[in-house]
Design an enzyme around this catalytic site. Structure first.
Site, PDB file in Angstrom:
ATOM      1  N   SER A 124      40.534 -32.828  18.691  1.00 36.46           N
ATOM      2  CA  SER A 124      41.102 -32.506  17.390  1.00 36.46           C
ATOM      3  C   SER A 124      41.844 -31.173  17.343  1.00 36.46           C
ATOM      4  O   SER A 124      42.844 -31.008  18.018  1.00 36.46           O
ATOM      5  CB  SER A 124      39.984 -32.555  16.354  1.00 36.46           C
ATOM      6  OG  SER A 124      40.514 -32.456  15.076  1.00 36.46           O
ATOM      7  N   HIS A 125      41.311 -30.191  16.601  1.00 41.78           N
ATOM      8  CA  HIS A 125      42.021 -28.933  16.431  1.00 41.78           C
ATOM      9  C   HIS A 125      41.793 -27.964  17.592  1.00 41.78           C
ATOM     10  O   HIS A 125      42.339 -26.872  17.599  1.00 41.78           O
ATOM     11  CB  HIS A 125      41.597 -28.278  15.118  1.00 41.78           C
ATOM     12  CG  HIS A 125      40.142 -27.919  15.097  1.00 41.78           C
ATOM     13  ND1 HIS A 125      39.162 -28.859  14.892  1.00 41.78           N
ATOM     14  CD2 HIS A 125      39.501 -26.752  15.290  1.00 41.78           C
ATOM     15  CE1 HIS A 125      37.979 -28.279  14.942  1.00 41.78           C
ATOM     16  NE2 HIS A 125      38.149 -26.985  15.183  1.00 41.78           N
TER      17      HIS A 125
ATOM     18  N   LYS B 103      39.860 -38.422   7.448  1.00 43.20           N
ATOM     19  CA  LYS B 103      40.809 -37.604   6.721  1.00 43.20           C
ATOM     20  C   LYS B 103      42.201 -37.900   7.282  1.00 43.20           C
ATOM     21  O   LYS B 103      42.326 -38.369   8.412  1.00 43.20           O
ATOM     22  CB  LYS B 103      40.447 -36.128   6.797  1.00 43.20           C
ATOM     23  CG  LYS B 103      40.239 -35.560   8.179  1.00 43.20           C
ATOM     24  CD  LYS B 103      39.598 -34.178   8.079  1.00 43.20           C
ATOM     25  CE  LYS B 103      39.525 -33.495   9.430  1.00 43.20           C
ATOM     26  NZ  LYS B 103      38.188 -33.559  10.023  1.00 43.20           N
TER      27      LYS B 103
ATOM     28  N   ASP C   8      47.038 -31.065  12.580  1.00 47.21           N
ATOM     29  CA  ASP C   8      46.305 -30.654  13.776  1.00 47.21           C
ATOM     30  C   ASP C   8      46.572 -31.624  14.927  1.00 47.21           C
ATOM     31  O   ASP C   8      47.360 -32.575  14.792  1.00 47.21           O
ATOM     32  CB  ASP C   8      44.805 -30.492  13.494  1.00 47.21           C
ATOM     33  CG  ASP C   8      44.079 -31.808  13.298  1.00 47.21           C
ATOM     34  OD1 ASP C   8      44.750 -32.804  12.956  1.00 47.21           O
ATOM     35  OD2 ASP C   8      42.851 -31.861  13.479  1.00 47.21           O
TER      36      ASP C   8
ATOM     37  N   ASP D  44      45.087 -34.122  16.347  1.00 49.76           N
ATOM     38  CA  ASP D  44      44.906 -35.565  16.187  1.00 49.76           C
ATOM     39  C   ASP D  44      45.357 -36.085  14.826  1.00 49.76           C
ATOM     40  O   ASP D  44      45.124 -37.248  14.495  1.00 49.76           O
ATOM     41  CB  ASP D  44      43.441 -35.952  16.454  1.00 49.76           C
ATOM     42  CG  ASP D  44      42.472 -35.357  15.447  1.00 49.76           C
ATOM     43  OD1 ASP D  44      42.757 -34.256  14.931  1.00 49.76           O
ATOM     44  OD2 ASP D  44      41.440 -35.992  15.167  1.00 49.76           O
TER      45      ASP D  44
ATOM     46  N   ASP E 251      44.533 -35.531  11.645  1.00 52.49           N
ATOM     47  CA  ASP E 251      43.742 -35.763  10.433  1.00 52.49           C
ATOM     48  C   ASP E 251      43.734 -34.551   9.492  1.00 52.49           C
ATOM     49  O   ASP E 251      43.416 -34.681   8.318  1.00 52.49           O
ATOM     50  CB  ASP E 251      42.315 -36.247  10.753  1.00 52.49           C
ATOM     51  CG  ASP E 251      41.562 -35.348  11.719  1.00 52.49           C
ATOM     52  OD1 ASP E 251      42.147 -34.341  12.173  1.00 52.49           O
ATOM     53  OD2 ASP E 251      40.400 -35.665  12.024  1.00 52.49           O
ATOM     54  N   ARG E 252      44.117 -33.375  10.005  1.00 50.05           N
ATOM     55  CA  ARG E 252      44.164 -32.200   9.134  1.00 50.05           C
ATOM     56  C   ARG E 252      45.587 -31.920   8.658  1.00 50.05           C
ATOM     57  O   ARG E 252      46.550 -32.282   9.339  1.00 50.05           O
ATOM     58  CB  ARG E 252      43.698 -30.959   9.882  1.00 50.05           C
ATOM     59  CG  ARG E 252      42.264 -31.004  10.307  1.00 50.05           C
ATOM     60  CD  ARG E 252      41.891 -29.691  10.951  1.00 50.05           C
ATOM     61  NE  ARG E 252      40.489 -29.734  11.340  1.00 50.05           N
ATOM     62  CZ  ARG E 252      39.740 -28.661  11.495  1.00 50.05           C
ATOM     63  NH1 ARG E 252      40.254 -27.456  11.318  1.00 50.05           N
ATOM     64  NH2 ARG E 252      38.479 -28.771  11.837  1.00 50.05           N
TER      65      ARG E 252
HETATM   66  C1  VG1 Z   1      34.971 -28.378  11.658  1.00 54.97           C
HETATM   67  C2  VG1 Z   1      35.183 -28.295  10.167  1.00 54.97           C
HETATM   68  C3  VG1 Z   1      34.739 -29.584   9.505  1.00 54.97           C
HETATM   69  C4  VG1 Z   1      35.491 -30.756  10.135  1.00 54.97           C
HETATM   70  C5  VG1 Z   1      35.285 -30.757  11.640  1.00 54.97           C
HETATM   71  C6  VG1 Z   1      36.103 -31.815  12.334  1.00 54.97           C
HETATM   72  O1  VG1 Z   1      33.592 -28.500  11.949  1.00 54.97           O
HETATM   73  O2  VG1 Z   1      34.490 -27.203   9.617  1.00 54.97           O
HETATM   74  O3  VG1 Z   1      34.973 -29.499   8.130  1.00 54.97           O
HETATM   75  O4  VG1 Z   1      35.046 -31.966   9.601  1.00 54.97           O
HETATM   76  O5  VG1 Z   1      35.671 -29.498  12.179  1.00 54.97           O
HETATM   77  O6  VG1 Z   1      37.464 -31.675  12.076  1.00 54.97           O
HETATM   78  P1  VG1 Z   1      32.683 -27.244  12.394  1.00 54.97           P
HETATM   79  O7  VG1 Z   1      31.347 -27.816  12.673  1.00 54.97           O
HETATM   80  O8  VG1 Z   1      33.382 -26.646  13.558  1.00 54.97           O
HETATM   81  O9  VG1 Z   1      32.690 -26.311  11.235  1.00 54.97           O
HETATM   82  V1  VG1 Z   1      38.589 -32.176  13.240  1.00 54.97           V
HETATM   83  O10 VG1 Z   1      40.042 -32.269  12.530  1.00 54.97           O
HETATM   84  O11 VG1 Z   1      38.448 -30.909  14.374  1.00 54.97           O
HETATM   85  O12 VG1 Z   1      37.909 -33.521  13.877  1.00 54.97           O
HETATM   86 CO    CO Z   2      41.418 -33.246  13.614  1.00 58.18          CO
END
Ligand code: VG1
Ligand code: CO
Length: 574
Positions: free
Chosen positions: A124-125, A399, A298, A300, A302-303
């Site tokens: 993801s990010h 998302k 981001d 993937d 979703d953000r």
């Molecule tokens: C983070 C965010 C959370 C989000 C998750 C996955 O998690 O705070 O809100 O759902 O990333 O997003 P954490 O545990 O690092 O706070 V994604 O777009 O990286 O799948």
């Molecule tokens: Co993501």
């Protein structure tokens, strides 16, 4: 186009050693890419998933979607999954062309083709490439991330694994050409099938069924003149979706400037996290005042981050609240109606105000999209979001960055052509929640854990209850009303989740939240969230960082953050 090969592929059972650290976090298993590539680490995790799937589908051979965000090892990972699926009684894999598919798109096609779930290859990010991170996420048949019951069961299996099963001769599958293939596997009663699909097509069709594309086209370049916008895909998975939707479907090449729309295996060195720090290129582009609206996604997809003219920043918390208040401009909601709303616990209470006014239900869930799925399946909520730049609705179970952008453009087309004015009007109606998040990333050592342990102990001892703190800012004082460790009981299936973040709630409704990230791949990341509500209109134009100074300093003091982490400033401020 379908072809059945005549050769029979043999199944190899290959010995392996279990790992003890394959516990999925907030969103899948994330580790350095090199870790995944060594010692069958990736294969082990996939095998544990297939074992779990077999247990859940005793009378059935499942069909799965496979796709990833294009980072290094997504294509190779997909080829490994193909070999392993064939040997693990998977009936069929539906794979995106070139194995590239955004996370929302995976959710869309799981639902569209009615499959038993899917595997998403993404961190993801987190940055990508051989020296950065990789990840694997499992989705279930509703299209959403696997709930903890599933991920815990997969984790249990990773610790007992002795073998992996694969068909090593299943090679050279053409992932670039759309079509169907079928393979005979020794010892299997049914052939193994692969279908290569164009996931962008399916996703675009869904978006066209939700939004009024004519109206958005007219906003961008219609009777009221041009509305230039800037979209930055940070070299993640969204490039092809952006080009297809904005340049082809909306035919708006002239007014939609795009950047970093080529998907690269290392994301071009970008940290594909759409926030003010990592998407500073978009912030700078917007500051020149030439664009009315800007967005970034981001890795993937979703953000999303939404900016207005001049770089006016819409916090994800406000974005959720504004969309919640204006869903009736979107055809999908005109047709299906709007049920309740939901937000993750650290997300500001802005959407709660909208719920209150519209007399709809509002749910507060732990961090992570997996907690919204049941609420959407049961039609308790229509829209939900997280402060971490995630917004989405019940059209899928992830998302959805592009959905958020098209929602915003729908609001701009129907309500007001200025992002900033929309926010000002919103705050004048509901009041304003000032919100910020401080991230202290990749801290080595035990400090962050000791800090959280101390805060947990303070919850138990109730030592801060009713305590009043003076701050160094004017005569601002805060009295503690509640301090607890957030837990959640799912109203649909009764599942219970605890230790989801320390909350300190003051008598004026302001909140501090402390959590450790569950998505980092190295060291520990501390997140501090600050939320404070104001309903005096003179504050609405103020800077959030200024407004929140007293609460931030109080948070650092209560947690003794500097002593525990050795950090005197955060890595990222949102
Ligand atoms: C983070 C965010 C959370 C989000 C998750 C996955 O998690 O705070 O809100 O759902 O990333 O997003 P954490 O545990 O690092 O706070 V994604 O777009 O990286 O799948
Ligand atoms: Co993501």
């Amino acid at each position: 186009m379908s072809n059945l090969e005549q050769v029979k592929h043999a199944i190899e059972v290959r010995p392996t050693k279990p790992f003890t650290d394959q516990k999925p976090g907030t969103s899948g298993l994330r580790k350095p890419t090199k870790t995944f590539k060594e010692n069958q680490y990736f294969e082990n995790f996939i095998q544990a998933y297939f074992d779990d799937l077999a247990e859940r589908n005793k009378d059935k051979s499942p069909t799965l979607i496979v796709g990833g965000d294009g980072r290094h090892f997504v294509r190779e990972g997909t080829r490994i999954i193909i070999q392993m699926a064939a040997a693990n009684n998977i009936k069929k894999l539906i794979i995106a062309r070139d194995a590239i598919m955004s996370t929302p798109s995976v959710s869309c096609v799981i639902r569209k083709y009615g499959t038993d779930g899917g595997i998403v290859l993404t961190a993801s990010h987190n940055p990508g490439g051989i020296n950065n991170d990789y990840g694997v996420k499992f989705n279930i048949a509703n299209g959403g991330p696997a709930p903890e019951a599933v991920t815990n069961s997969v984790y249990d299996k990773t610790r007992q694994l002795t073998n992996i099963r694969l068909c090593p001769t299943l090679i050279n599958i053409d992932l670039l050409t759309l079509g169907k293939h079928s393979y005979e596997i020794e010892g299997r009663s049914i052939p193994f099938e692969i279908e290569i699909i164009d996931s962008v097509d399916d996703y675009v069709q869904l978006m066209k069924s939700i939004f009024d594309f004519d109206k958005i086209r007219n906003l961008l370049n219609g009777d009221k003149g041009k509305f230039p916008i800037m979209i930055n895909a940070l070299s993640g998975v969204m490039g092809p979706y952006v080009l297809r939707i904005f340049h082809e479907e909306l035919n708006a090449k002239e007014v939609v400037t795009v950047k970093n729309c080529e998907n690269l295996e290392d994301f071009g060195g970008h940290h594909p996290d759409p926030n003010l720090t990592y998407a500073h290129e978009l912030v700078e582009d917007m500051q020149n005042g030439n664009y009315e609206f800007g967005a970034a996604f981001d890795g993937d997809g979703d953000r999303n981050m939404i900016l207005g003219k001049g770089g006016f920043f819409v916090t994800p918390c406000d974005s959720l609240a504004v969309l919640a208040a204006n869903l009736d401009v979107i055809p999908y909601f005109q047709k299906h109606g709007v049920f309740g709303y939901a937000r993750s616990m650290p997300t500001s209470g802005a959407v709660d105000r909208v719920a209150e006014k519209s007399q709809k239900l509002i749910y507060e869930v732990p961090t992570g999209w997996k907690f919204f799925g049941n609420l959407m399946d049961s039609k308790l909520i229509s829209i939900c979001g997280e402060e971490s730049f995630g917004t989405g609705s019940d059209h899928i179970r992830e998302k959805d960055g592009m959905w958020a952008v098209l929602s915003w453009l729908s609001v701009l087309a129907n309500i007001d052509r200025s992002v900033e004015k929309i926010l000002q009007t919103h705050w004048h109606t509901y009041g304003r929640n000032f919100f910020t998040r401080y991230d202290y990333e990749e801290i080595n050592g035990a400090g962050p854990f000791s800090m959280m342990k101390r805060l947990e102990d303070m919850c138990t001892s109730k030592e801060l209850m009713n305590k009043t703190f003076n701050t160094n800012y004017g005569n601002k004082q805060y009295t503690v009303k509640i301090m607890d460790d957030f837990s959640y009981t799912d109203p649909v299936d009764g599942s219970y989740t605890e230790k989801q973040g320390i909350r300190i709630i003051f008598t004026d409704g302001s909140r501090l939240v402390f959590r450790l990230s569950g998505t980092g791949a190295r060291g520990a990341t501390v997140r501090l969230y600050v939320d404070s509500y104001e309903n005096d209109p003179v504050t609405y134009t103020k800077d959030a960082q200024e407004m929140l100074k007293p609460l931030i300093s109080l948070a650092l003091e209560i947690a003794q953050l500097k002593d525990f982490t050795g950090r005197d400033k955060p890595t990222v401020i949102t």
